[in-house]
Scaffold this motif. Sequence first.
Motif, PDB file in Angstrom:
ATOM      1  N   LEU A   1       0.833  -1.207   0.000  1.00  0.00           N
ATOM      2  CA  LEU A   1       0.000   0.000   0.000  1.00  0.00           C
ATOM      3  C   LEU A   1       0.866   1.255   0.000  1.00  0.00           C
ATOM      4  CD1 LEU A   1      -2.762   1.402   0.250  1.00  0.00           C
ATOM      5  CD2 LEU A   1      -2.510   1.196   2.752  1.00  0.00           C
ATOM      6  N   LEU A   2       1.925   1.281   0.806  1.00  0.00           N
ATOM      7  CA  LEU A   2       2.767   2.465   0.886  1.00  0.00           C
ATOM      8  C   LEU A   2       3.440   2.772  -0.451  1.00  0.00           C
ATOM      9  CD1 LEU A   2       4.414   1.901   4.396  1.00  0.00           C
ATOM     10  CD2 LEU A   2       2.615   3.533   3.794  1.00  0.00           C
ATOM     11  N   ARG A   3       3.743   1.750  -1.223  1.00  0.00           N
ATOM     12  CA  ARG A   3       4.356   1.977  -2.531  1.00  0.00           C
ATOM     13  C   ARG A   3       3.419   2.740  -3.462  1.00  0.00           C
ATOM     14  NH1 ARG A   3       4.992  -1.885  -5.641  1.00  0.00           N
ATOM     15  NH2 ARG A   3       6.745  -1.053  -6.860  1.00  0.00           N
ATOM     16  N   GLU A   4       2.126   2.660  -3.223  1.00  0.00           N
ATOM     17  CA  GLU A   4       1.160   3.306  -4.104  1.00  0.00           C
ATOM     18  C   GLU A   4       0.997   4.795  -3.823  1.00  0.00           C
ATOM     19  OE1 GLU A   4      -2.560   1.306  -4.234  1.00  0.00           O
ATOM     20  OE2 GLU A   4      -1.684  -0.697  -4.456  1.00  0.00           O
TER      21      GLU A   4
ATOM     22  N   THR B   1       8.218   7.821  -0.125  1.00  0.00           N
ATOM     23  CA  THR B   1       9.278   8.461   0.661  1.00  0.00           C
ATOM     24  C   THR B   1       9.447   7.797   2.023  1.00  0.00           C
ATOM     25  OG1 THR B   1       7.636  10.092   1.388  1.00  0.00           O
ATOM     26  CG2 THR B   1       9.061  10.699  -0.469  1.00  0.00           C
ATOM     27  N   PHE B   2       8.366   7.272   2.572  1.00  0.00           N
ATOM     28  CA  PHE B   2       8.474   6.587   3.869  1.00  0.00           C
ATOM     29  C   PHE B   2       9.284   5.306   3.724  1.00  0.00           C
ATOM     30  CE2 PHE B   2       6.951   3.586   7.052  1.00  0.00           C
ATOM     31  CZ  PHE B   2       7.103   4.322   8.218  1.00  0.00           C
ATOM     32  N   LEU B   3       9.044   4.555   2.644  1.00  0.00           N
ATOM     33  CA  LEU B   3       9.808   3.328   2.422  1.00  0.00           C
ATOM     34  C   LEU B   3      11.284   3.636   2.216  1.00  0.00           C
ATOM     35  CD1 LEU B   3       7.361   1.399   0.066  1.00  0.00           C
ATOM     36  CD2 LEU B   3       7.730   1.031   2.502  1.00  0.00           C
ATOM     37  N   LEU B   4      11.579   4.718   1.495  1.00  0.00           N
ATOM     38  CA  LEU B   4      12.979   5.090   1.266  1.00  0.00           C
ATOM     39  C   LEU B   4      13.657   5.511   2.563  1.00  0.00           C
ATOM     40  CD1 LEU B   4      12.657   7.093  -2.078  1.00  0.00           C
ATOM     41  CD2 LEU B   4      13.642   4.819  -1.744  1.00  0.00           C
ATOM     42  N   ALA B   5      12.907   6.127   3.472  1.00  0.00           N
ATOM     43  CA  ALA B   5      13.496   6.600   4.728  1.00  0.00           C
ATOM     44  C   ALA B   5      13.984   5.447   5.592  1.00  0.00           C
ATOM     45  CB  ALA B   5      12.487   7.444   5.497  1.00  0.00           C
ATOM     46  N   PHE B   6      13.336   4.272   5.492  1.00  0.00           N
ATOM     47  CA  PHE B   6      13.717   3.124   6.320  1.00  0.00           C
ATOM     48  C   PHE B   6      14.229   1.959   5.473  1.00  0.00           C
ATOM     49  CE2 PHE B   6      10.697   5.491   8.900  1.00  0.00           C
ATOM     50  CZ  PHE B   6      11.337   5.520  10.135  1.00  0.00           C
TER      51      PHE B   6
ATOM     52  N   MET C   1      -6.198   6.454   1.754  1.00  0.00           N
ATOM     53  CA  MET C   1      -5.103   5.491   1.843  1.00  0.00           C
ATOM     54  C   MET C   1      -4.391   5.589   3.187  1.00  0.00           C
ATOM     55  SD  MET C   1      -3.391   5.419  -1.955  1.00  0.00           S
ATOM     56  CE  MET C   1      -4.149   4.446  -3.260  1.00  0.00           C
ATOM     57  N   GLY C   2      -4.332   6.795   3.741  1.00  0.00           N
ATOM     58  CA  GLY C   2      -3.745   6.945   5.070  1.00  0.00           C
ATOM     59  C   GLY C   2      -4.546   6.209   6.134  1.00  0.00           C
TER      60      GLY C   2
ATOM     61  N   GLN D   1      -6.396   3.567   5.560  1.00  0.00           N
ATOM     62  CA  GLN D   1      -6.147   2.147   5.320  1.00  0.00           C
ATOM     63  C   GLN D   1      -4.792   1.733   5.879  1.00  0.00           C
ATOM     64  OE1 GLN D   1      -6.078   1.011   1.198  1.00  0.00           O
ATOM     65  NE2 GLN D   1      -5.929  -1.190   1.651  1.00  0.00           N
ATOM     66  N   ALA D   2      -3.789   2.604   5.723  1.00  0.00           N
ATOM     67  CA  ALA D   2      -2.455   2.296   6.245  1.00  0.00           C
ATOM     68  C   ALA D   2      -2.473   2.162   7.762  1.00  0.00           C
ATOM     69  CB  ALA D   2      -1.463   3.375   5.820  1.00  0.00           C
ATOM     70  N   LEU D   3      -3.252   3.004   8.443  1.00  0.00           N
ATOM     71  CA  LEU D   3      -3.341   2.909   9.900  1.00  0.00           C
ATOM     72  C   LEU D   3      -3.985   1.591  10.314  1.00  0.00           C
ATOM     73  CD1 LEU D   3      -4.386   6.549  10.914  1.00  0.00           C
ATOM     74  CD2 LEU D   3      -2.155   5.458  11.208  1.00  0.00           C
ATOM     75  N   ALA D   4      -4.989   1.134   9.551  1.00  0.00           N
ATOM     76  CA  ALA D   4      -5.615  -0.154   9.861  1.00  0.00           C
ATOM     77  C   ALA D   4      -4.613  -1.291   9.689  1.00  0.00           C
ATOM     78  CB  ALA D   4      -6.836  -0.366   8.969  1.00  0.00           C
ATOM     79  N   LEU D   5      -3.840  -1.261   8.598  1.00  0.00           N
ATOM     80  CA  LEU D   5      -2.828  -2.295   8.388  1.00  0.00           C
ATOM     81  C   LEU D   5      -1.699  -2.184   9.408  1.00  0.00           C
ATOM     82  CD1 LEU D   5      -2.596  -2.256   4.478  1.00  0.00           C
ATOM     83  CD2 LEU D   5      -3.767  -3.915   5.927  1.00  0.00           C
ATOM     84  N   LEU D   6      -1.418  -0.958   9.841  1.00  0.00           N
ATOM     85  CA  LEU D   6      -0.368  -0.760  10.848  1.00  0.00           C
ATOM     86  C   LEU D   6      -0.761  -1.397  12.175  1.00  0.00           C
ATOM     87  CD1 LEU D   6       2.316   0.514  11.714  1.00  0.00           C
ATOM     88  CD2 LEU D   6       1.053   2.617  12.233  1.00  0.00           C
ATOM     89  N   ARG D   7      -2.043  -1.286  12.542  1.00  0.00           N
ATOM     90  CA  ARG D   7      -2.492  -1.923  13.781  1.00  0.00           C
ATOM     91  C   ARG D   7      -2.327  -3.438  13.702  1.00  0.00           C
ATOM     92  NH1 ARG D   7      -6.382   2.326  13.517  1.00  0.00           N
ATOM     93  NH2 ARG D   7      -7.833   1.027  12.333  1.00  0.00           N
ATOM     94  N   ALA D   8      -2.616  -4.013  12.547  1.00  0.00           N
ATOM     95  CA  ALA D   8      -2.419  -5.454  12.379  1.00  0.00           C
ATOM     96  C   ALA D   8      -0.937  -5.808  12.469  1.00  0.00           C
ATOM     97  CB  ALA D   8      -2.990  -5.907  11.035  1.00  0.00           C
ATOM     98  N   LEU D   9      -0.067  -4.969  11.902  1.00  0.00           N
ATOM     99  CA  LEU D   9       1.376  -5.216  11.975  1.00  0.00           C
ATOM    100  C   LEU D   9       1.881  -5.077  13.407  1.00  0.00           C
ATOM    101  CD1 LEU D   9       4.060  -5.767  10.583  1.00  0.00           C
ATOM    102  CD2 LEU D   9       4.245  -3.310  10.117  1.00  0.00           C
ATOM    103  N   ASP D  10       1.376  -4.080  14.139  1.00  0.00           N
ATOM    104  CA  ASP D  10       1.775  -3.914  15.544  1.00  0.00           C
ATOM    105  C   ASP D  10       1.414  -5.155  16.357  1.00  0.00           C
ATOM    106  OD1 ASP D  10       2.851  -1.392  15.193  1.00  0.00           O
ATOM    107  OD2 ASP D  10       0.987  -0.351  15.691  1.00  0.00           O
ATOM    108  N   THR D  11       0.216  -5.674  16.139  1.00  0.00           N
ATOM    109  CA  THR D  11      -0.223  -6.868  16.867  1.00  0.00           C
ATOM    110  C   THR D  11       0.633  -8.076  16.507  1.00  0.00           C
ATOM    111  OG1 THR D  11      -2.498  -6.036  16.930  1.00  0.00           O
ATOM    112  CG2 THR D  11      -2.172  -8.381  17.319  1.00  0.00           C
TER     113      THR D  11
END
Length: 413
Positions: free
Chosen positions: A156-159, A163-168, A240-241, A243-253
């Motif tokens: 999703l972030l690639r879409e 810049t966030f992916l490049l930062a990390f 998309m932001g 949606q990213a927060l929803a996927l981020l919560r799943a990744l955190d868990t």
Amino acid sequence: MTVYCGIDWAEEHHDVAIVDDSGGLVARLRIGDDAAGYQQLIDLLADAGDNPQQPIPVAIETSRGLLVACLRATGRRVYAINPVAVARYRDRYTVSRTKSDHVDAVVLANILRTDMAVHRPLPEDSELVQAIAVLARAQQDAVWDRTQAHNKLRSLLREYYPTFLLAFRDARGGITRPEARAVLAAAPTPTQAAALTPDDLAEALRRAGRQRGIAAEADRLHQALAAATLHQPPLVEQAMGRQALALLRALDTACLNAEDLATAAEQSFDQHPDAEIITSFAGLGRLIGARVLAEIGDDRSRFADTRALKSYAGSAPITRASGKSLIVMHRRVKNQRLAHAGHLWAFSALSASPGAHAHYQRRRTSGDGHTAALRHLSNRLLGCLHHCLQIRQPYQEETAFAAPQPHQMPTAA
């Protein structure tokens, strides 16, 4: 009279069939999946001649669940028969392809009557190693869930947020790092990220647990996130932001579950008497060691010899011969979890063991690819592990990978 029991397992009820030496049906019963049903099963077995000295063996299509656990606790042999094998056996008793729960229970009982010697009962593992198996497998599942959640979020972030992916990109762990997840939670869109100050980023890094180099890292992230980039339309970017927060919560868990289960698996593994021998091997740490112990267990009679363990792990080759045709290939039917642990173990041993590295290089020189060479090295290491566990001795590098003796030419008299 010798009798055999077959149980067709289902979610709410189980069909039980008991047959004698001639294949005649001695008793049948449908029991519930509860304590009352289990008591009915015990009473039925007792009426058929079950006793502590000669418990009636039981065949069932699963190795898990409360019913199997209670049957194993009685000290009887429990055979977990693959459902695919049961389907093949069913054709021996009916050609009309009739199928019912009672028929399957009879087929399972007859499998023990005719072919018990070619099936293995469930191992008599200790309670501790069974607990390690639960934790180690759950941790591996959590790692797979974490990988899946990471891939979804990264896609999703690639879409809309490259810049966030490049930062990390160069950080170990990438966006699964606590710092990356904290920054993404603070700025889920590139527009919000460009508005963050170095102080805002430094606060996010502190919340993630970072203690050193906070100012320098905050400045680096500020420059990376403020760089010019393409944008989605404003409303699409906001969506998309979210949606990213929803996927981020799943990744955190998923990350939390993987870390918590890894700690629990390692703590339980440390309590086992085989832990010291297993971790004495080069490249075999506590977590991968727990996975290996979970799959091989501590019932030393489970594997008749080293080759049996290697075959179970899929590292031993399989031969298919017919007439003049002879094909040697790697096994595909195996314990996938043990094979994966063996692959990780062999890869880690390359940098921890000079003998393992030399063995790997010899296999590559002889024509093996990377995966085949690692599988061959895993095969060698599993053989050493089986030997060390049998004799209760730790791993010794000079014994496992002894230098080849130079060939000496006979001297003239």
